[in-house]
Motif scaffolding. Structure first.
Motif, PDB file in Angstrom:
ATOM      1  N   UNK A   9       0.820  -1.205   0.000  1.00 37.48           N
ATOM      2  CA  UNK A   9       0.000   0.000   0.000  1.00 37.48           C
ATOM      3  C   UNK A   9       0.857   1.259   0.000  1.00 37.48           C
ATOM      4  N   UNK A  10       2.155   1.144   0.353  1.00 35.67           N
ATOM      5  CA  UNK A  10       3.042   2.289   0.315  1.00 35.67           C
ATOM      6  C   UNK A  10       3.315   2.731  -1.120  1.00 35.67           C
ATOM      7  N   UNK A  11       3.125   1.830  -2.069  1.00 38.70           N
ATOM      8  CA  UNK A  11       3.368   2.114  -3.481  1.00 38.70           C
ATOM      9  C   UNK A  11       2.046   1.990  -4.224  1.00 38.70           C
ATOM     10  N   UNK A  12       1.375   3.128  -4.486  1.00 36.13           N
ATOM     11  CA  UNK A  12       0.052   3.068  -5.096  1.00 36.13           C
ATOM     12  C   UNK A  12       0.088   2.436  -6.485  1.00 36.13           C
ATOM     13  N   UNK A  13       1.219   2.498  -7.174  1.00 40.26           N
ATOM     14  CA  UNK A  13       1.308   1.869  -8.492  1.00 40.26           C
ATOM     15  C   UNK A  13       1.191   0.353  -8.376  1.00 40.26           C
ATOM     16  N   UNK A  14       1.583  -0.205  -7.235  1.00 37.57           N
ATOM     17  CA  UNK A  14       1.516  -1.651  -7.044  1.00 37.57           C
ATOM     18  C   UNK A  14       0.082  -2.137  -6.873  1.00 37.57           C
ATOM     19  N   UNK A  15      -0.866  -1.212  -6.668  1.00 39.97           N
ATOM     20  CA  UNK A  15      -2.254  -1.604  -6.486  1.00 39.97           C
ATOM     21  C   UNK A  15      -2.903  -2.044  -7.793  1.00 39.97           C
ATOM     22  N   UNK A  87     -12.458  -0.417  -1.984  1.00 36.67           N
ATOM     23  CA  UNK A  87     -11.696   0.691  -1.383  1.00 36.67           C
ATOM     24  C   UNK A  87     -10.677   1.227  -2.388  1.00 36.67           C
ATOM     25  N   UNK A  88      -9.987   0.330  -3.069  1.00 34.41           N
ATOM     26  CA  UNK A  88      -9.007   0.749  -4.078  1.00 34.41           C
ATOM     27  C   UNK A  88      -9.704   1.568  -5.163  1.00 34.41           C
ATOM     28  N   UNK A  89     -10.851   1.080  -5.638  1.00 38.54           N
ATOM     29  CA  UNK A  89     -11.580   1.818  -6.675  1.00 38.54           C
ATOM     30  C   UNK A  89     -12.074   3.170  -6.158  1.00 38.54           C
ATOM     31  N   UNK A  90     -12.481   3.228  -4.894  1.00 36.47           N
ATOM     32  CA  UNK A  90     -13.021   4.477  -4.340  1.00 36.47           C
ATOM     33  C   UNK A  90     -11.937   5.499  -4.023  1.00 36.47           C
ATOM     34  N   UNK A  91     -10.841   5.043  -3.454  1.00 37.48           N
ATOM     35  CA  UNK A  91      -9.834   5.961  -2.945  1.00 37.48           C
ATOM     36  C   UNK A  91      -8.617   6.133  -3.843  1.00 37.48           C
ATOM     37  N   UNK A  92      -8.377   5.194  -4.739  1.00 37.37           N
ATOM     38  CA  UNK A  92      -7.125   5.224  -5.500  1.00 37.37           C
ATOM     39  C   UNK A  92      -7.316   5.483  -6.987  1.00 37.37           C
ATOM     40  N   UNK A  93      -8.548   5.664  -7.433  1.00 38.16           N
ATOM     41  CA  UNK A  93      -8.757   5.962  -8.849  1.00 38.16           C
ATOM     42  C   UNK A  93      -8.775   7.468  -9.041  1.00 38.16           C
ATOM     43  N   UNK A  94      -8.484   7.924 -10.242  1.00 37.11           N
ATOM     44  CA  UNK A  94      -8.543   9.362 -10.489  1.00 37.11           C
ATOM     45  C   UNK A  94      -9.943   9.901 -10.182  1.00 37.11           C
ATOM     46  N   UNK A  97     -15.139   9.994 -10.877  1.00 37.45           N
ATOM     47  CA  UNK A  97     -16.061   8.865 -10.961  1.00 37.45           C
ATOM     48  C   UNK A  97     -17.372   9.232 -10.284  1.00 37.45           C
ATOM     49  N   UNK A  98     -17.489   8.978  -9.038  1.00 37.27           N
ATOM     50  CA  UNK A  98     -18.706   9.312  -8.299  1.00 37.27           C
ATOM     51  C   UNK A  98     -18.337  10.251  -7.166  1.00 37.27           C
ATOM     52  N   UNK A  99     -19.140  11.254  -6.971  1.00 40.99           N
ATOM     53  CA  UNK A  99     -18.838  12.261  -5.951  1.00 40.99           C
ATOM     54  C   UNK A  99     -18.828  11.687  -4.548  1.00 40.99           C
ATOM     55  N   UNK A 100     -19.646  10.702  -4.286  1.00 38.62           N
ATOM     56  CA  UNK A 100     -19.764  10.163  -2.932  1.00 38.62           C
ATOM     57  C   UNK A 100     -19.162   8.765  -2.815  1.00 38.62           C
ATOM     58  N   UNK A 101     -18.197   8.437  -3.649  1.00 33.80           N
ATOM     59  CA  UNK A 101     -17.627   7.086  -3.655  1.00 33.80           C
ATOM     60  C   UNK A 101     -17.086   6.698  -2.288  1.00 33.80           C
ATOM     61  N   UNK A 102     -16.383   7.592  -1.645  1.00 30.38           N
ATOM     62  CA  UNK A 102     -15.795   7.274  -0.346  1.00 30.38           C
ATOM     63  C   UNK A 102     -16.874   7.079   0.713  1.00 30.38           C
ATOM     64  N   UNK A 103     -17.894   7.920   0.686  1.00 28.14           N
ATOM     65  CA  UNK A 103     -18.998   7.798   1.635  1.00 28.14           C
ATOM     66  C   UNK A 103     -19.736   6.485   1.395  1.00 28.14           C
ATOM     67  N   UNK A 104     -19.948   6.151   0.134  1.00 34.00           N
ATOM     68  CA  UNK A 104     -20.597   4.884  -0.197  1.00 34.00           C
ATOM     69  C   UNK A 104     -19.759   3.711   0.288  1.00 34.00           C
ATOM     70  N   UNK A 105     -18.435   3.821   0.161  1.00 29.31           N
ATOM     71  CA  UNK A 105     -17.573   2.737   0.623  1.00 29.31           C
ATOM     72  C   UNK A 105     -17.697   2.574   2.135  1.00 29.31           C
TER      73      UNK A 105
END
Length: 175
Positions: A9-15, A87-94, A97-105
């Motif tokens: 998780x220290x290297x976001x590219x590895x996700x 979580x990866x899709x919500x927090x690590x994507x550009x 996408x969706x305004x409330x992705x993190x809240x939904x997660x």
């Protein structure tokens, strides 16, 4: 997020994992299908998931919900895997996408929380899950018979909203 030594998780590219190829060159769905991973990849991904579960447990104070032996319980592993992938899709994507992705997660995390518990391991001591019932020798044949003879497998296709579509198109419903 705190950095854990050796944690992917220290290297976001590895996700982000390249989409695997099936024999014949077809692209397989990208995801965390544990049984489809070669053993070395499975161990690497489980270490990655464990690092994230450690962060999750500390951040959301889930130490009373997620047992220390979570990795020994298939259902809990699958739930945590789904939460991690989301979580990866919500927090690590550009963004965008969706305004409330993190809240939904976070809502999803709370919905999943009861499924992360293992009553038999609540004391902190791992208990093996009960053995699965034996598969009946005739189970596959009974399943096929059901599909070929029951209404589920033989009824004509009728969409539940077919009449609504007809109404919208100013046609008469077919009763």
């Amino acid at each position: 997020m705190p950095e854990f030594p050796g944690n992917p998780l220290n290297d976001s590219a590895a996700l982000w994992v390249a989409e695997p190829e099936a024999p014949g060159g077809d692209v397989l769905p990208n995801g965390w299908v544990w049984a489809a991973m070669p053993p070395a990849e499975r161990r690497m991904k489980m270490r990655e998931l464990a690092g994230w579960v450690s962060w999750l447990t500390a951040t959301f104070e889930l130490h009373n919900r997620i047992p220390p032996c979570w990795y020994r319980h298939t259902a809990v592993v699958e739930h945590l895997t789904a939460l991690y992938a989301a979580w990866v899709r919500s927090y690590c994507t550009p963004t965008g996408h969706r305004e409330l992705a993190e809240v939904e997660w976070i809502s999803m995390l709370h919905a999943f929380a009861p499924h992360l518990q293992v009553a038999s391991c609540a004391t902190g001591t791992h208990q093996e899950p009960p053995p699965r019932p034996a598969v009946r020798p005739d189970a596959q044949e009974a399943f096929e018979t059901y599909l070929m003879s029951a209404a589920f497998g033989t009824a004509e296709a009728v969409h539940p909203a077919a009449d609504e579509v007809l109404r919208r198109n100013n046609s008469e419903p077919q009763y």
